[in-house]
Design an enzyme around this catalytic site. Structure first.
Site, PDB file in Angstrom:
ATOM      1  N   HIS A  38      41.610  34.135  29.334  1.00 23.56           N
ATOM      2  CA  HIS A  38      41.897  33.190  30.405  1.00 23.56           C
ATOM      3  C   HIS A  38      42.624  33.895  31.544  1.00 23.56           C
ATOM      4  O   HIS A  38      43.297  34.907  31.342  1.00 23.56           O
ATOM      5  CB  HIS A  38      42.793  32.051  29.897  1.00 23.56           C
ATOM      6  CG  HIS A  38      42.040  30.901  29.326  1.00 23.56           C
ATOM      7  ND1 HIS A  38      42.428  29.598  29.510  1.00 23.56           N
ATOM      8  CD2 HIS A  38      40.917  30.856  28.581  1.00 23.56           C
ATOM      9  CE1 HIS A  38      41.582  28.791  28.897  1.00 23.56           C
ATOM     10  NE2 HIS A  38      40.658  29.536  28.321  1.00 23.56           N
ATOM     11  N   GLU A 106      35.434  27.786  32.596  1.00 23.76           N
ATOM     12  CA  GLU A 106      36.097  26.610  33.155  1.00 23.76           C
ATOM     13  C   GLU A 106      36.522  26.919  34.582  1.00 23.76           C
ATOM     14  O   GLU A 106      36.881  28.045  34.906  1.00 23.76           O
ATOM     15  CB  GLU A 106      37.352  26.236  32.343  1.00 23.76           C
ATOM     16  CG  GLU A 106      37.123  25.994  30.873  1.00 23.76           C
ATOM     17  CD  GLU A 106      37.222  27.267  30.043  1.00 23.76           C
ATOM     18  OE1 GLU A 106      37.781  28.280  30.553  1.00 23.76           O
ATOM     19  OE2 GLU A 106      36.733  27.258  28.910  1.00 23.76           O
TER      20      GLU A 106
END
Length: 318
Positions: A38, A106
């Site tokens: 991430h 995302e």
């Protein structure tokens, strides 16, 4: 018999803590490691997000377990040609014990470069093209590519592993599962969904491996464990496509206000009941998964590893 791995959470822990957890996982008897990739954590309370490829380099020197990213998005934030180099180097450092887990990502992590957030079907198309580029570069041959989404000019990787890096594709819905079956070397998903596994296998996945993961919150005080899981990971209970489109940790914090502690308590295994932990992992095995990765929420990692070493892994393997 299924294998059981530990899922390293870059969103909660510093690089040094992640390496320590990897050592504890190996000592506790886990078979493999996942590590998240991430740019941001899901919320500020999680509080960390180190660069995964640096951590993987450290892991290669600290443990002998296989390592896989769960998952890398090679679409927007990082060009697939760069991901190919990172994966090749990781595979060399780990002596062939590396798998590249990929997905369509995302907005939370990918929109930061300012190019917008494509619709899901576009991202799947981008993923397919990205994997074509990555696989070609991993051969060590000079590569040029002009496609719908990416351009590569005269690229060649000089540090490459002896064997191809397996690339597993994350999927949560039927269309993505069929894409994973067609372009992936395995399937990654986060629920014990037997129907999704069957769709993957029937769609061309055949006997390719299926990997699953879940979070738990071990602790002697179950109500406190539920509170910790709710405080840190309420975002996991957000429905539908919402986790793919919210752009910042603060947006996740706002949306997570709708998630109650009771919802988390019913969805996440919390506390120190061995039967509950065994049941949660066995659900994946019964659904046809080959490897199940578990992550401990919070800072009491040593207690978790002691619990799994003595109470859970022996039961699962018997």
């Amino acid at each position: 018999m299924a294998d059981f791995g530990y899922f390293l959470s870059c969103e909660e822990h510093t690089p040094a803590q992640l390496v320590d957890q990897a050592r504890m996982a190996e000592q506790a008897g886990f078979d493999a490691l996942w590590i998240s990739d991430h740019y941001h954590p899901w919320n500020d309370r999680q509080g960390q997000s180190p660069f995964v490829w640096s951590v993987i380099g450290a892991l290669s020197q600290a443990v002998s377990l296989p390592v896989e990213t769960a998952v890398t998005c090679p679409l927007i934030r990082t060009h697939p040609a760069v991901i190919a180099q990172a994966a090749a180097t990781s595979a060399v450092q780990l002596g062939g014990r590396f798998r590249l887990g990929v997905g369509t990502g995302e907005a939370l992590n990918e929109h930061i470069v300012g190019t917008g957030w494509p619709e899901a079907h576009v991202r799947l198309d981008m993923l397919e093209e990205a994997l074509q580029i990555i696989r070609r570069l991993l051969t060590g041959e000079q590569t040029s590519h002009r496609g719908r989404h990416y351009t590569v000019e005269n690229a060649r990787l000089y540090t490459v592993p002896d064997e191809p890096v397996p690339i597993d594709v994350s999927a949560f819905g039927p269309q993505a599962a069929e894409t994973a079956a067609r372009i992936g070397d395995g399937l990654i998903t986060m629920t014990p969904d037997a129907a999704l596994v069957e769709r993957f296998r029937r769609g061309g996945g055949g006997t390719k491996p299926v990997y699953g993961g879940l979070k738990v919150c071990w602790g002697a005080d179950r109500p406190e464990a539920v509170r910790a899981a709710h405080r840190l990971w309420a975002n996991e209970q957000l429905p539908g496509e919402l986790p793919q489109i919210l752009p910042t940790p603060s947006h996740f914090e706002q949306a997570s206000e709708l998630v109650t502690e009771d919802q988390v308590a019913s969805a996440v295994t919390c506390g120190d009941d061995p039967d509950a932990h065994v049941e949660a992992l066995t659900a994946f095995v019964d659904a046809g998964f080959d490897t199940v990765y578990v992550n401990q929420i919070g800072q009491d990692q040593q207690g978790f590893f002691d619990f799994y070493r003595t109470k859970i892994l022996p039961q699962l393997r018997n």
